[in-house]
Design a protein around this motif. Sequence first.
Motif, PDB file in Angstrom:
ATOM      1  N   THR A   3     101.414  19.612 -92.888  1.00  0.00           N
ATOM      2  CA  THR A   3     101.514  21.006 -93.357  1.00  0.00           C
ATOM      3  C   THR A   3     100.310  21.671 -93.333  1.00  0.00           C
ATOM      4  N   THR A   4      99.025  20.662 -93.197  1.00  0.00           N
ATOM      5  CA  THR A   4      97.769  21.378 -93.305  1.00  0.00           C
ATOM      6  C   THR A   4      97.346  21.288 -91.933  1.00  0.00           C
ATOM      7  N   LEU A   5      97.109  22.613 -91.718  1.00  0.00           N
ATOM      8  CA  LEU A   5      96.438  22.865 -90.181  1.00  0.00           C
ATOM      9  C   LEU A   5      94.931  22.328 -89.983  1.00  0.00           C
ATOM     10  N   ARG A   7      90.950  22.324 -89.090  1.00  0.00           N
ATOM     11  CA  ARG A   7      90.067  23.443 -88.782  1.00  0.00           C
ATOM     12  C   ARG A   7      89.840  23.879 -87.447  1.00  0.00           C
ATOM     13  N   ARG A  10      92.377  26.369 -86.881  1.00  0.00           N
ATOM     14  CA  ARG A  10      92.241  27.632 -87.603  1.00  0.00           C
ATOM     15  C   ARG A  10      91.341  28.427 -86.959  1.00  0.00           C
ATOM     16  N   THR A 136     103.325  26.411 -87.459  1.00  0.00           N
ATOM     17  CA  THR A 136     103.588  26.021 -88.986  1.00  0.00           C
ATOM     18  C   THR A 136     104.592  26.444 -89.572  1.00  0.00           C
ATOM     19  N   ASP A 138     104.984  26.355 -92.817  1.00  0.00           N
ATOM     20  CA  ASP A 138     104.456  26.460 -94.468  1.00  0.00           C
ATOM     21  C   ASP A 138     103.973  27.798 -94.547  1.00  0.00           C
ATOM     22  N   HIS A 140     102.257  29.160 -96.928  1.00  0.00           N
ATOM     23  CA  HIS A 140     101.154  29.081 -97.595  1.00  0.00           C
ATOM     24  C   HIS A 140     100.065  28.895 -96.429  1.00  0.00           C
ATOM     25  N   GLU A 141     100.471  27.908 -95.266  1.00  0.00           N
ATOM     26  CA  GLU A 141      99.375  27.703 -94.263  1.00  0.00           C
ATOM     27  C   GLU A 141      99.298  28.918 -93.522  1.00  0.00           C
ATOM     28  N   ARG A 142     100.380  29.655 -93.235  1.00  0.00           N
ATOM     29  CA  ARG A 142     100.357  30.683 -92.355  1.00  0.00           C
ATOM     30  C   ARG A 142      99.411  31.998 -93.255  1.00  0.00           C
ATOM     31  N   VAL A 144      96.735  31.025 -95.029  1.00  0.00           N
ATOM     32  CA  VAL A 144      95.516  30.490 -94.701  1.00  0.00           C
ATOM     33  C   VAL A 144      95.083  30.723 -93.305  1.00  0.00           C
ATOM     34  N   LEU A 145      95.917  30.808 -92.430  1.00  0.00           N
ATOM     35  CA  LEU A 145      95.695  30.838 -91.011  1.00  0.00           C
ATOM     36  C   LEU A 145      95.376  32.285 -90.627  1.00  0.00           C
TER      37      LEU A 145
END
Length: 439
Positions: A3-5, A7, A10, A136, A138, A140-142, A144-145
């Motif tokens: 779920t966490t991309l 760094r 990103r 992703t 997720d 939330h991850e989008r 953040v991205l």
Amino acid sequence: MPTTLSRRLRVGYATGGVATGSFGTVPGLLLLPYLTDTLGVAALLAGVVVFLPKALDVLLNPVTGRVSDRLAGTRGRRPFLLVGGLGLAVGFVLLFSGPVRPQPVAVAWVVVAFVLCAVAYSVFQVPFVALPAEITDDPHERTVLLTWRVAVLAVAILASGASASVLRDAVGGSAGYRVMAVVIGLLIALGALGAWAGTRGATGHPVPAPAGGLGRHLRLALGVHDFRVLLATYVLQALGIGCMLAAVDYLAREVLDRPGASTVLFVCFVGPALLVTPLWGRLADRAGKKRGYQLATVLLGLAAAGAVTAGRVPVVVVFVLAAMAGIGYAGCQLFPLAMLPDTAADDARRTGENRVGVLTGVWTAGETLGLALGPAVLAVLLAIGGYVSSRGDAVAQPPGALTAITLGFSVVPALLVAASLLTLRGHGRGPAPLTEETR
């Protein structure tokens, strides 16, 4: 996929914002002044020249999206980033490197080069915008991205917009535009290469592309209520921002009577995004993306409306208003870009069909149309106000032209942003996207 991309991913994806930010900014700032005040093109004709080539993307972007959808499951979307990005860099250099005499040849050169830029931009931008929905699942991850992307985009807009004016003014004349074009062209190429290399291995979860023609998928895409609402909101704002940015150079030279102030004014508008974009991202997590988008829109509209006082208040007041508008502008970039992949991914889950490329193709077509119409609207205002074009000579402008410039920087963008706030109210209130089974 975790779920966490990473760094690396990103940063790599966000680097593409250098290419889109540079191309999305510099022609909007300097192409209209280049035509009216270096080539001596009448304001109305200059507006047509600025608008028509980019309007081509309105037809081209959905096609690019459909093609990238078909290739997403096999070759992926990354080859588009490389080909489109490098083609865009070459086209941009050519745009400001043509002859200045005779005028018909000079104008034809600009049109052809701008068409090349429009095609290359479509090839790069549509797959680039589509990637987050596949990288992703997720939401939330989008966010953040996209926060990373908007932060890099803000840096690119600031660096390219500020340096473009400085380079042009330092060298002077048509040679100044050529030097500027080479430097910005290199920035575009570096951004495209960074995105292409940085997203290596980001296969994501592409849904197989369905059968059927482009027309069918356009109808289905536009049948997604939240997508329609979000698109209308973003296009109205792109139109207002495009008009506002196109007026910056004119406002500094003619209304504020400080030619060097164009860089300061631009920095005041874009600079705050470097600081507030992460704050807008936190607000999205706490209050929701729609509510944050509404707040950013209100701030942008109020600040733009206040700028109608330019020329009658101390110049520092105009700079402060530009900074306030810039804070709102940062949110108006982040929130819709974060909401779009959520909408596209939800459509793919509900229908089982991959229309991500078509959705982003329609999206970027709308964005391009808005940003192209913005300078065209300003050109119409200039023509109505009696703006006097020249070939590098200082010309005293009539009061009507000064009024037109001020309105193009303030009242017109404010009205468009206010209209976008009304359309945004409908987001999240419509029915679920339709599938073939529920039609």
